[in-house]
Structures are given as C-alpha cells and as structure tokens.
Design an enzyme around this catalytic site. Structure first.
Site, PDB file in Angstrom:
ATOM      1  N   LYS A 122       2.973   8.510   9.193  1.00 43.89           N
ATOM      2  CA  LYS A 122       3.062   7.451   8.185  1.00 43.89           C
ATOM      3  C   LYS A 122       2.751   8.040   6.808  1.00 43.89           C
ATOM      4  O   LYS A 122       1.867   8.907   6.689  1.00 43.89           O
ATOM      5  CB  LYS A 122       2.059   6.349   8.550  1.00 43.89           C
ATOM      6  CG  LYS A 122       2.104   5.122   7.655  1.00 43.89           C
ATOM      7  CD  LYS A 122       1.111   4.050   8.132  1.00 43.89           C
ATOM      8  CE  LYS A 122       1.146   2.806   7.259  1.00 43.89           C
ATOM      9  NZ  LYS A 122       0.180   1.776   7.689  1.00 43.89           N
TER      10      LYS A 122
ATOM     11  N   SER B 239       2.102  -2.903   8.435  1.00 47.51           N
ATOM     12  CA  SER B 239       2.700  -2.063   7.425  1.00 47.51           C
ATOM     13  C   SER B 239       3.311  -0.761   7.959  1.00 47.51           C
ATOM     14  O   SER B 239       4.110  -0.143   7.283  1.00 47.51           O
ATOM     15  CB  SER B 239       1.638  -1.705   6.386  1.00 47.51           C
ATOM     16  OG  SER B 239       0.602  -0.936   6.960  1.00 47.51           O
TER      17      SER B 239
ATOM     18  N   SER C 279      -1.728  -3.453  11.298  1.00 45.21           N
ATOM     19  CA  SER C 279      -0.562  -2.631  10.940  1.00 45.21           C
ATOM     20  C   SER C 279      -0.098  -1.618  11.972  1.00 45.21           C
ATOM     21  O   SER C 279       0.945  -1.001  11.781  1.00 45.21           O
ATOM     22  CB  SER C 279      -0.831  -1.899   9.637  1.00 45.21           C
ATOM     23  OG  SER C 279      -0.618  -2.772   8.570  1.00 45.21           O
TER      24      SER C 279
HETATM   25  N1  GLN Z   1      -0.563  -7.261   7.269  1.00 45.59           N
HETATM   26  C1  GLN Z   1      -1.913  -7.069   6.865  1.00 45.59           C
HETATM   27  C2  GLN Z   1      -1.970  -6.949   5.362  1.00 45.59           C
HETATM   28  O1  GLN Z   1      -0.987  -7.182   4.767  1.00 45.59           O
HETATM   29  C3  GLN Z   1      -2.491  -5.860   7.530  1.00 45.59           C
HETATM   30  C4  GLN Z   1      -2.047  -4.602   6.919  1.00 45.59           C
HETATM   31  C5  GLN Z   1      -2.632  -3.393   7.570  1.00 45.59           C
HETATM   32  O2  GLN Z   1      -3.170  -3.447   8.666  1.00 45.59           O
HETATM   33  N2  GLN Z   1      -2.580  -2.305   6.839  1.00 45.59           N
HETATM   34  O3  GLN Z   1      -2.959  -6.631   4.785  1.00 45.59           O
END
Ligand code: GLN
Length: 486
Positions: free
Chosen positions: A78, A153, A177
């Site tokens: 990532k 994400s 995420s």
């Molecule tokens: N979807 C969540 C957010 O927007 C979690 C994101 C993540 O785990 N990095 O913060």
C-alpha cells in the site's frame, strides 16, 4: 498461472524446484499488464527491481534461504508504507515525487523473510475513506464488477490480491481499511492487535488506531504473513514485546467447544438481507463444526462511529501538520512562509483530507476539547471495556464485516455520512485495540459480489481468529472463487 497460487502452494512448488520465483513474479507482472488497466490497483511498480529481487530469491533457494517463509513470494505494498528508493505518496498530491529514503520495519521484515516486495498500491488519500475514491490518482475498481468500488482505504491492496496481481499485499487499518476492502473484494484481511506489528515507516493517519496487516487468498497465508510481520520494534514505542506464536500451528481445523459471541447490537437496520443471510449461514456452519454460539451485548456500539470520527480526526489533524511544503513533496511558493504553507496545503490535500483536518482541529480547540475530544476518549474506554467483558465469556466474536456488498462508484461520494456508516462494524475493533479478521462467507445473487464474515478476537488473540477462519475455509469453497476480471 503461478500468480493464482497461494503463498503456501508457491512455496511448496519452489521448494521442489518445479518453478522459480522469477517465473512467479513475471506471472504477476504479466497479469498486471493484462488487466490492471481495468482495475487500476497499482499506482506504479518497478518491474526491473521486482525481477532482480526474484532472481536473488532463486539463488537463495539453492543456498541458505530455503527455510525463509516468504522466499520468492511477490507481495504488493500500500502506498502508505515506506519502501526504500520507491515513491511514498499516500495517493496524495502533497507527496508528489517523494521517494522514501528508508524501509519501514514491515518492509525490512518481508525482505528478511525473502519476499519480492513490489508495487505501490492505490488507496484513499492518507487512508481516509472507504472506497478508494479519495485517491488523487483515480479510483480502483472492484475485480468482481468494475462499475463498483473495491472498498477502502486499502482498495488497491485488496483488488490486487483478488485479481491475482500479487500473491499477498500489505494494507493499513485505522477503522476498517483492511477488513472492509477484503470483504468487498473476497479475500482474507487481518488487522492485528494494536502493538502487534510495528508502525515504523507507516505514514501516520491516527496513531492510536493505525495497524499494518496482510491481505491474502486464505487463512493459512494470513498466518504465514502475520508471523513474519509481528514482533516488538524498539523504533515504535507502541509496539508490544509480546512473544510471536507459531500462527500456522493454530491451523488444526478443530474448533470444537470454542465459544463465539454474536452481538445483539449488530442486528441493525440498513444491513442488506443477503449479507445477513450469508453471515447467519456462516454462523450455522461454525456451529456444525462444533463451536458454541451465544448472544452477547456490546452496549456502547451505537457511539462507535461518532467516537471514531472525533479521535481519528483529532489525531489526523496533528499528524498531517508535517505536510507544510517545506519538508516533503509538493511546494507552492508564497510571499511568506504562512502563505507558502496555506497554498501548498490548499493545493496538495483533497477534499476529504481537508474535511478531516478541519474537524480534528475543531474538536481539539480550546472550549471544545472537553466537550468532544475528552468525552470521546472516555467513550472509547467504555467500548474497550465492552469487548474485554465479552471476552470473559467468549473466545471470539462473529459479525458481518460490512452492512452491504460493494457499492457503485459515485454512489456515496457526495454523502460523507453514508460513507462513514459503511464502517459501522469495523470501527470498534480499532477503538478497542483488539484484533479482527475478515474472510469470504458467500455472495450476493445479482450481481455476484463477495460478502465478508468478521471475526474479532481478544488482544493478541490472532491465533484463535486464524484457527476459526481456517476451520471454516476447510468446510466451504467461498475463498476459492475467482472474480470476473482475473
Ligand atoms: N473508512 C474509515 C475512514 O475513512 C477507516 C479508514 C482506515 O481504516 N484507514 O477513516
């Protein structure tokens, strides 16, 4: 089709010298060339570097390297994890042309285990989002239906594994995420306990919630990856000096007598009936395998999303202060330093990142700190206590990973609240600092889209989650199915 293998299958074939890492790595690169125009999981990849690592692995196979758990295995990264001499951009314009001068601890560990570490995988900018639509470099598509999002994400990391562009990948999970995109793309995603895996070299979003973890094609591979990634790191003061168990040893297929909790608060409106049906089917299957399922209560669940969006944005506003146009990436010149900062940040950050910085700055500002931030920290403690209490009675908790299967590109992008609610089942795990895993447990009918089952475990209880996931996989075929684009 060496790119379609699991880590354990490739390792077995490499050990017998039937195939080489060069061939396996080439197969992944060929697959990327063939299909990534449709998926767009990769922001970039360095083909020469990947093949050089593969050749080195093939040489090591003949000498001292044979015992290394990931020798010759192509693993995607990532774009939030540092890999020396490769771009580190967090899918943001503000890190334009920034090249990492060092390896993250997890990168070092992958290399020491023999992996071929390659590629920069697309993500929501600074890991803020649930669909990968917040990337400054375009949306990644779901390999099961390219009109849909892969989740986020870590959408690129999930899509790349699902589409057989790499054998495994790393993502980061702050509020879901890893688990959410794993569920939506039909792979296994594991968020380790806070402190299990070093965050050194992970660009911080919300430091008290962030953890790095693997995406894999099955539970056995998740166990292999976790074993490599885990362990205390003196460079991360929040990493915990807890011994790393042999995770693969937990995979005995026997879950007789294990107690699983089903939280009654998770029966909420808005869950797609097809998701409910698949998860109930999985729970039944686990019972047939000898587990005992009991109803539990996590009474503070309803406050989790609100609490998360205070704690996470507060930490993000502090962490992202470092991107000022002086030290990293993009610089937009100004008449004085303040003008330079604001022009750089104005041009470099996308809308969602700005929204979070503004929210986070607000909840930390004097006069609001006690009302929002401090109170959120107190609720966070209550949420953790809910879980610790539940774990006095059960070995693990089962829930859906997400309320719905993958949604359409654009469907929720104008409505942040709707987007935030898609993390309703994953967020509490990060607030509580416990571990969680998502694995495939079925599909919706038309269109056919993967559904994820979430397993939550006690702090450092990853072995239990892997044991359950493995036993479930042994008795089902969901994880073997392949998407349309693959
Ligand atoms: N979807 C969540 C957010 O927007 C979690 C994101 C993540 O785990 N990095 O913060």
């Amino acid at each position: 089709m060496l790119n379609t293998l699991t880590i354990s299958d490739l390792r077995a074939r490499l050990a017998k010298r039937e195939v080489s890492s060069r061939e396996a790595t080439q197969a992944c690169l060929d697959q990327i060339r063939r299909i990534d125009g449709q998926i767009r999981a990769f922001l970039s990849y360095d083909e020469r570097d990947a093949l050089a690592q593969a050749e080195a692995a093939d040489e090591a196979l003949g000498s001292d390297g044979a015992g290394k758990p990931l020798l010759g295995v192509p693993v995607g990264m990532k774009d939030v994890i540092a890999v020396r001499n490769q771009p580190l951009g967090c899918s943001s314009k503000i890190l334009d042309k920034f090249i990492s001068p060092y390896d993250a601890t997890v990168t070092e560990k992958l290399r020491a285990a023999g992996a071929v570490v390659f590629g920069r995988l697309n993500m929501d900018e600074f890991a803020m989002g649930s669909s990968t639509e917040n990337s400054a470099f375009g949306v990644t598509r779901n390999p099961w239906d390219t009109s849909r999002i892969p989740g986020g994400s870590s959408g690129g990391s999930a899509a790349a594994v699902a589409a057989d562009e790499c054998l495994a990948s790393l993502g980061s999970d702050t509020g879901g995420s890893i688990r959410q995109p794993a569920a939506l793309c039909g792979c296994v995603g594991l968020k380790p306990t806070y402190g299990r895996v070093s965050r050194y070299g992970l660009v911080a979003f919300a430091s008290s919630l962030d953890q790095i973890g693997p995406f894999t094609k099955d539970a056995r591979d998740a166990a292999i990856m976790l074993g490599v990634l885990s362990g205390h790191d003196p460079r991360d003061s929040t990493s915990v000096p807890e011994p790393v168990p042999d995770y693969a040893a937990a995979l005995d297929g026997n879950i007789k007598g294990l107690k699983l909790g089903f939280p009654k608060e998770y029966f909420i409106g808005g869950v797609d009936p097809q998701v409910t049906r698949a998860v109930q089917g999985a729970v039944k299957q686990l019972e047939d395998l000898g587990a005992e399922v009991i109803e539990i209560s996590l009474p503070h669940t309803e406050y989790a999303v609100a609490t998360y969006y205070i704690v996470a944005t507060a930490e993000a506003s502090a962490n992202l202060a470092r991107f000022d146009g002086i030290r990293y990436g993009l610089r937009v010149e100004g008449v004085d330093p303040t003008d330079l900062y604001s022009k750089t940040r104005g041009a470099g950050f996308g809308a969602e990142v700005k929204r979070r910085i503004i929210l986070g700055t607000y909840v930390l500002s004097s006069g609001y700190y006690d009302a929002y931030y401090l109170r959120a920290q107190k609720v966070r403690t209550l949420i953790r206590q809910d879980f610790l209490k539940a774990f006095e009675k059960v070995d693990a908790i089962v829930t859906p990973t997400t309320p719905t299967a993958a949604f359409k590109v654009g469907e929720k992008s104008d409505d942040p609240m709707q987007m935030y609610l898609s993390d309703i089942f994953t967020i509490s795990c990060n607030l509580a600092g416990i571990c969680g895993l998502s694995l495939p447990c079925g599909f919706t009918d038309h269109p056919k889209l993967p559904i994820g089952l979430q397993l939550l475990g006690q702090p450092f209880g990853e072995s239990t989650l892997l044991k359950i996931a493995y036993a479930y996989e042994q008795s089902t075929e969901w994880h073997r199915q392949k998407p349309v684009v693959a």
